[in-house]
Design a protein around this motif. Sequence first.
Motif, PDB file in Angstrom:
ATOM      1  N   LYS A 311     -12.192  12.987 -16.223  1.00  0.00           N
ATOM      2  CA  LYS A 311     -11.024  13.831 -15.950  1.00  0.00           C
ATOM      3  C   LYS A 311     -11.436  15.282 -15.726  1.00  0.00           C
ATOM      4  O   LYS A 311     -10.874  15.978 -14.867  1.00  0.00           O
ATOM      5  CB  LYS A 311     -10.019  13.711 -17.096  1.00  0.00           C
ATOM      6  CG  LYS A 311      -9.311  12.364 -17.138  1.00  0.00           C
ATOM      7  CD  LYS A 311      -8.344  12.254 -18.307  1.00  0.00           C
ATOM      8  CE  LYS A 311      -7.632  10.912 -18.313  1.00  0.00           C
ATOM      9  NZ  LYS A 311      -6.707  10.759 -19.452  1.00  0.00           N
ATOM     10  N   SER A 345       0.385   2.206  -6.219  1.00  0.00           N
ATOM     11  CA  SER A 345       0.330   3.107  -7.365  1.00  0.00           C
ATOM     12  C   SER A 345       1.630   3.040  -8.168  1.00  0.00           C
ATOM     13  O   SER A 345       1.613   3.012  -9.403  1.00  0.00           O
ATOM     14  CB  SER A 345       0.060   4.538  -6.896  1.00  0.00           C
ATOM     15  OG  SER A 345      -1.197   4.637  -6.270  1.00  0.00           O
ATOM     16  N   GLU A 349       2.301   1.790 -12.281  1.00  0.00           N
ATOM     17  CA  GLU A 349       3.139   2.393 -13.323  1.00  0.00           C
ATOM     18  C   GLU A 349       4.222   1.430 -13.798  1.00  0.00           C
ATOM     19  O   GLU A 349       4.487   1.304 -14.993  1.00  0.00           O
ATOM     20  CB  GLU A 349       3.790   3.670 -12.790  1.00  0.00           C
ATOM     21  CG  GLU A 349       2.908   4.899 -12.893  1.00  0.00           C
ATOM     22  CD  GLU A 349       3.681   6.185 -12.659  1.00  0.00           C
ATOM     23  OE1 GLU A 349       3.655   7.054 -13.556  1.00  0.00           O
ATOM     24  OE2 GLU A 349       4.290   6.308 -11.583  1.00  0.00           O
ATOM     25  N   ARG A 355      -0.714   6.507 -15.437  1.00  0.00           N
ATOM     26  CA  ARG A 355      -1.276   7.226 -14.299  1.00  0.00           C
ATOM     27  C   ARG A 355      -1.663   8.645 -14.710  1.00  0.00           C
ATOM     28  O   ARG A 355      -0.937   9.303 -15.445  1.00  0.00           O
ATOM     29  CB  ARG A 355      -0.244   7.286 -13.166  1.00  0.00           C
ATOM     30  CG  ARG A 355      -0.749   7.998 -11.903  1.00  0.00           C
ATOM     31  CD  ARG A 355       0.390   8.464 -10.996  1.00  0.00           C
ATOM     32  NE  ARG A 355       1.183   7.375 -10.476  1.00  0.00           N
ATOM     33  CZ  ARG A 355       1.595   7.265  -9.214  1.00  0.00           C
ATOM     34  NH1 ARG A 355       1.255   8.187  -8.335  1.00  0.00           N
ATOM     35  NH2 ARG A 355       2.357   6.274  -8.820  1.00  0.00           N
ATOM     36  N   TRP A 356      -2.810   9.108 -14.208  1.00  0.00           N
ATOM     37  CA  TRP A 356      -3.216  10.500 -14.422  1.00  0.00           C
ATOM     38  C   TRP A 356      -3.841  11.027 -13.143  1.00  0.00           C
ATOM     39  O   TRP A 356      -4.626  10.352 -12.479  1.00  0.00           O
ATOM     40  CB  TRP A 356      -4.222  10.619 -15.562  1.00  0.00           C
ATOM     41  CG  TRP A 356      -4.594  12.052 -15.858  1.00  0.00           C
ATOM     42  CD1 TRP A 356      -3.982  12.900 -16.720  1.00  0.00           C
ATOM     43  CD2 TRP A 356      -5.682  12.804 -15.272  1.00  0.00           C
ATOM     44  NE1 TRP A 356      -4.588  14.131 -16.718  1.00  0.00           N
ATOM     45  CE2 TRP A 356      -5.638  14.108 -15.840  1.00  0.00           C
ATOM     46  CE3 TRP A 356      -6.663  12.514 -14.332  1.00  0.00           C
ATOM     47  CZ2 TRP A 356      -6.554  15.098 -15.507  1.00  0.00           C
ATOM     48  CZ3 TRP A 356      -7.576  13.503 -13.985  1.00  0.00           C
ATOM     49  CH2 TRP A 356      -7.513  14.784 -14.576  1.00  0.00           C
ATOM     50  N   ALA A 357      -3.475  12.242 -12.783  1.00  0.00           N
ATOM     51  CA  ALA A 357      -4.086  12.941 -11.657  1.00  0.00           C
ATOM     52  C   ALA A 357      -4.187  14.414 -12.016  1.00  0.00           C
ATOM     53  O   ALA A 357      -3.323  14.943 -12.724  1.00  0.00           O
ATOM     54  CB  ALA A 357      -3.259  12.759 -10.387  1.00  0.00           C
ATOM     55  N   THR A 372      -6.562   9.827  -8.309  1.00  0.00           N
ATOM     56  CA  THR A 372      -5.724   9.280  -9.377  1.00  0.00           C
ATOM     57  C   THR A 372      -6.502   8.243 -10.179  1.00  0.00           C
ATOM     58  O   THR A 372      -7.274   7.460  -9.606  1.00  0.00           O
ATOM     59  CB  THR A 372      -4.458   8.622  -8.774  1.00  0.00           C
ATOM     60  OG1 THR A 372      -3.724   9.612  -8.050  1.00  0.00           O
ATOM     61  CG2 THR A 372      -3.563   8.025  -9.840  1.00  0.00           C
ATOM     62  N   VAL A 392      -7.691   5.766  -5.725  1.00  0.00           N
ATOM     63  CA  VAL A 392      -7.019   5.290  -6.935  1.00  0.00           C
ATOM     64  C   VAL A 392      -7.985   4.405  -7.716  1.00  0.00           C
ATOM     65  O   VAL A 392      -8.476   3.394  -7.202  1.00  0.00           O
ATOM     66  CB  VAL A 392      -5.744   4.504  -6.586  1.00  0.00           C
ATOM     67  CG1 VAL A 392      -5.060   4.013  -7.857  1.00  0.00           C
ATOM     68  CG2 VAL A 392      -4.789   5.363  -5.757  1.00  0.00           C
TER      69      VAL A 392
END
Length: 476
Positions: A311, A345, A349, A355-357, A372, A392
């Motif tokens: 991250k 995507s 969810e 989900r993390w971006a 993502t 992704v």
Amino acid sequence: MFEYAPAPESRDVVDIKPSYDLFINGEWVESLGYERIKTVDPASEEILSEVAHATEADVDRAVQAARKAYDEVWGVLPGRERAKYLFRIARIIQERARELAVLETLDNGKPIRESRDVDIPLVAAHFFYYAGWADKLKYAGFGERPRPLGVAAQVIPWNFPLLMLAWKIAPALACGNTVVLKPAETTPLTALAFAEICRQADLPPGVVNIVTGAGDTGSALVRHPDVDKVAFTGSTEVGRLIARQVAGTGKRLTLELGGKAANIVFDDAAVDQAVEGIVNGIFFNQGHVCCAGSRLLVQESAATAVLDALKRRMATLRLGDPLDKNTDIGAINSAAQLAKIRELSDAGEAEGAERWAPACPLPERGYWFPPTVFTGVAQSHRIAREEIFGPVLSVLTFRTPAEAVEKANNTPYGLSAGIWTEKGSRILWMADRLRAGVVWANTFNRFDPASPFGGYKESGYGREGGVHGLEAYLDV
């Protein structure tokens, strides 16, 4: 994070014509139909040009030109003479590298850094490599007098337009075949530039023919009765259709299709090195890569450290103008592909994954999707099973090497895999059990003209690159 000033590459090095015809028998010829296809810059939605939509009659003209060139010139030309043309093409590609890189980035949306430093050098390298084989085919292990097949029909995708062209055309020509190639309808411009390179290299007319169009053009090419060989790179769905069309015809066929590669990180891996490999595996070319490492399998005891580092690294990625030399993430190739990425995507969810971006402002125009990552992914989730073909990443965990192998192989695909560990014996143990055509160790997305590439299961069959890539174009 350092703030970099914009460093855009100039568009002035390319001269895009407002309209392009078909390249048949060494000449630009008008299509017998009236339909045209617009090609768009995915970063700005600007129309770059329009190209002909080849009809079945156009395809027939191209195949006839290829057959005539094969029978009268190319198929009887000594290997050492064919090699001269391939070497000449390779050198021209190097001379025009900057122009081709900018053209590829404009038409495809990939960062100029990737076009300039990866795609175009590999394109030239493939022509150089197969030029070296053209007069040495009897030493390739396919018999004393291996013969070319004849006319090769080649259909390529939009994710690496010029590189996929090189993967197909270079070995075909080296072996003595002639070619009719259909580029993807969204990215035809570098293939049309390659047609000019063929003229610049004085390649005999009809040896390479370029027909632009949509799926019906490709279907007409694959079905043509005077085609001896079909090579396709693209989606598994279209690959199945082509296999059915070719079945029983006697045509030779190679398919390089989709993938859902596992990138496997053990707890003894060098975390920073592994994170760079993860980023390169899934965010290179916006994830528009058949062998992208779209499933991260990380050992439970290392999961927290790896995800935290990942991250942090994702927060430094720069998304924006593909022509800017500082850009890491370019534009999604088309509105249709962006819609597919968004759909899958959203499904991730909805099925319960998280989900993390990174904070990532998206340009107002163009087709964009932020890098993502999904955690809490189950193997039953669509994002763990289906090829997203975008930036992704799905994260799963494992405890033992045996569990890692079982999860990695639990997919209908089998194109590639990556292993990150300091133990050489574990790398060999894993590689022996992974059902993947390419297994990278402590690296990812490394390509070389001398190395074969291809998959198992629904990732297709046949190999491209290396000595193995010659076999697909020889009657052995």
